[in-house]
Structures are given as structure tokens and as C-alpha cells.
Design a protein around this motif. Structure first.
Motif, short mmCIF file in Angstrom:
data_model
loop_
_atom_site.label_atom_id
_atom_site.label_comp_id
_atom_site.label_asym_id
_atom_site.label_seq_id
_atom_site.Cartn_x
_atom_site.Cartn_y
_atom_site.Cartn_z
N PRO A 58 -75.58 64.18 -25.57
CA PRO A 58 -75.56 65.29 -27.40
C PRO A 58 -74.50 66.44 -27.44
O PRO A 58 -73.69 66.41 -25.53
N SER A 62 -76.26 71.01 -29.34
CA SER A 62 -77.64 70.26 -29.89
C SER A 62 -78.60 70.99 -28.88
O SER A 62 -80.07 70.64 -28.96
N PRO A 240 -81.07 65.21 -26.53
CA PRO A 240 -80.64 67.01 -26.56
C PRO A 240 -82.08 67.98 -25.58
O PRO A 240 -82.06 68.88 -24.40
#
Length: 277
Positions: A58, A62, A240
Motif C-alpha cells: 500500500p 493509505s 494498509p
């Protein structure tokens, strides 16, 4: 006297003072850390753009958003608090067990001859290797990760305590004996101050090893904590959140090490300026 040069000289002094202030800021430890972190985030973002798969890697934005959401929901504080509490309990147990034993082995060759072979037999075995057996004995809960952390943290404290006792200046010990100092006073006023810097180094090493081991222990043997949260979010493909909890592990570890360094400086001010500081 040329009064026209005075304003220019004052301006030059102010400019020089300003440049010196900027250089001092650039050399500050916090600024160096921020700069290093900024380079790390930039490299991370570049890898994210190159990989182009947010499920695998990610973006920093994020992960920051996930951190904010987890903090707002209270989940982040809950799991971090559980893991930190387990760590404190494990370190306390490891210190209580390892420090007296280390002083005994450091002061007595006979004690070392009997105990050291068992220590050297167990020390190379990773704490993670005990997970299957510990899971069978303790089950899922708080006891298993605490046991793993005590096992991992015990040996650095023991070895450094022994080394600290052995490195005590023998002239101090001989002088204490000459003045008729008893065994208890010798321990409290000579051996403990001499060995304390090495003991604190062992505690810091034990903390680092235990904090790393807790993640693996909680992945398998606990229904809560940062390791459990990482595995749960991985199964839910919430990458995330996984990176957010990993970042918290690093941040908590860094802050705790800073606290241990401050405690070391407070307890052993005489070791400042040496390799143990």
C-alpha cells in the motif's frame, strides 16, 4: 572612523549568526531523524508506484489513513496496550530471574561451572522453536507470549550481568576486602555499581529481542495484541491495516528504547562518554 561600514558589519554578523543557527538545526538529532524518515517514505512511495499493486504494497498515504482510522476506533491503542503490558511483565520476570543468577555466576567460578553448560545449551535455541510445545502446555492466551518473551530476554540480561561482574576492577574488590567490607556491602557498593552499565545494556538487548518475538508468539498463541491484529488483517486482505500495525510496532519499540536509554543515563551517569553510554 568610517561609520558607513558599521551597518554592513552588523548585517554581516546577523547573517553569520543566522547561518550558524541553521547549521545547528541541521545537526540536531531530531532533524536528522526526520530527514532520514522522509527519505524512507519517498523510497516507499517510489516502490508503491513501481509495484502498482496496493494489495501487496500500500501507499504511505493509505497506511497513514489506516493509522488514523484504527486510532479513532480505539483498536490500535487496545492491541498496542495489550502487547506492551505483556512485554513489561516479561521483562520484569526476566530481570528478576537473570540479574541475581548473573551476579552469582559472575562472582563464583563454581556456580558458573555448574550452570553455564545448561545456559549455553539453551541459549542458541530460538524462542520461536518453543511455540508448538508452549502452545500445547499453556494454550492460547497471555501466558504463551509472556513465556516466549521471558525466554528470549533472559539470556542477554544474564550474559551481560556476568560480564559486568567479571569486568569489575579487582583493585576495588581488593581494597574493599582490605578495609573489612562484608559480602553484602561489597555487592551493593562495589559490584552492583560496576556491573550496572552492562546490566542496562543487557536489558536493552532483551527488550529488542522480546519485542521482536512477541509478534510471532501472538500470531499463533494469542487472541489479542499487535501480532494477532497483523495476522487477522492479513487474512482479511486489509494490507494498509497490516502495515499500520507494523509501523506501530516499530514506533513503540523506538520510544521504549529511548526511555531505556534515558533510564540508563540516569542510573549510570558515570558511564557517560564510554561505549556503554
Amino acid at each position: 572612523m568610517n561609520f558607513a561600514k558599521a551597518p554592513r558589519a552588523a548585517a554581516a554578523r546577523r547573517a553569520g549568526s543566522g547561518q550558524a543557527g541553521v547549521r545547528r538545526v541541521l545537526r540536531q538529532r531530531w532533524f536528522v531523524a526526520v530527514r532520514t524518515f522522509a527519505v524512507f517514505v519517498a523510497l516507499w512511495h517510489a516502490l508503491f508506484l513501481w509495484n502498482a499493486n496496493p494489495l501487496q504494497l500500500p501507499s504511505p498515504a493509505s497506511v497513514l489513513s489506516a493509522l488514523r482510522d484504527l486510532a479513532a476506533s480505539g483498536e490500535l491503542l487496545e492491541h498496542a496496550g495489550i502487547s506492551a503490558t505483556r512485554l513489561l511483565v516479561a521483562l520484569a520476570i526476566a530481570i528478576v530471574l537473570a540479574v541475581p543468577l548473573g551476579f552469582w555466576m559472575g562472582a563464583s567460578r563454581t556456580a558458573e561451572a555448574y550452570i553455564d553448560p545448561m545456559v549455553e545449551l539453551l541459549r542458541p535455541i530460538s524462542g520461536i522453536a518453543w511455540l508448538p510445545l508452549a502452545l500445547f502446555i499453556f494454550g492460547i492466551g497471555d501466558t504463551l507470549p509472556v513465556f516466549i518473551m521471558v525466554y528470549v530476554g533472559f539470556f542477554p540480561i544474564l550474559i551481560n550481568t556476568m560480564a559486568g561482574v567479571r569486568q569489575t576492577d579487582r583493585k576495588l574488590v581488593a581494597a574493599a576486602h582490605t578495609m573489612g567490607v562484608g559480602r553484602t556491602a561489597l555487592l551493593l557498593h562495589v559490584l552492583v555499581p560496576a556491573a550496572l552499565p552492562m546490566v542496562m545494556v543487557g536489558v536493552r538487548l532483551a527488550f529488542a529481542a522480546s519485542w521482536a518475538a512477541i509478534v510471532a508468539a501472538e500470531l499463533i498463541g494469542s487472541p489479542s495484541g499487535l501480532g494477532f491484529a497483523i495476522e487477522w488483517n492479513r487474512q482479511m486482505l486489509m494490507t494498509p491495516n497490516v502495515f499500520a500495525f507494523i509501523a506501530v510496532i516499530g514506533l513503540v519499540g523506538y520510544l521504549c528504547d529511548l526511555a531505556l536509554r534515558a533510564l540508563q543515563r540516569r542510573l549510570t551517569p558515570w558511564s557517560e562518554g564510554t561505549e556503554l553510554a
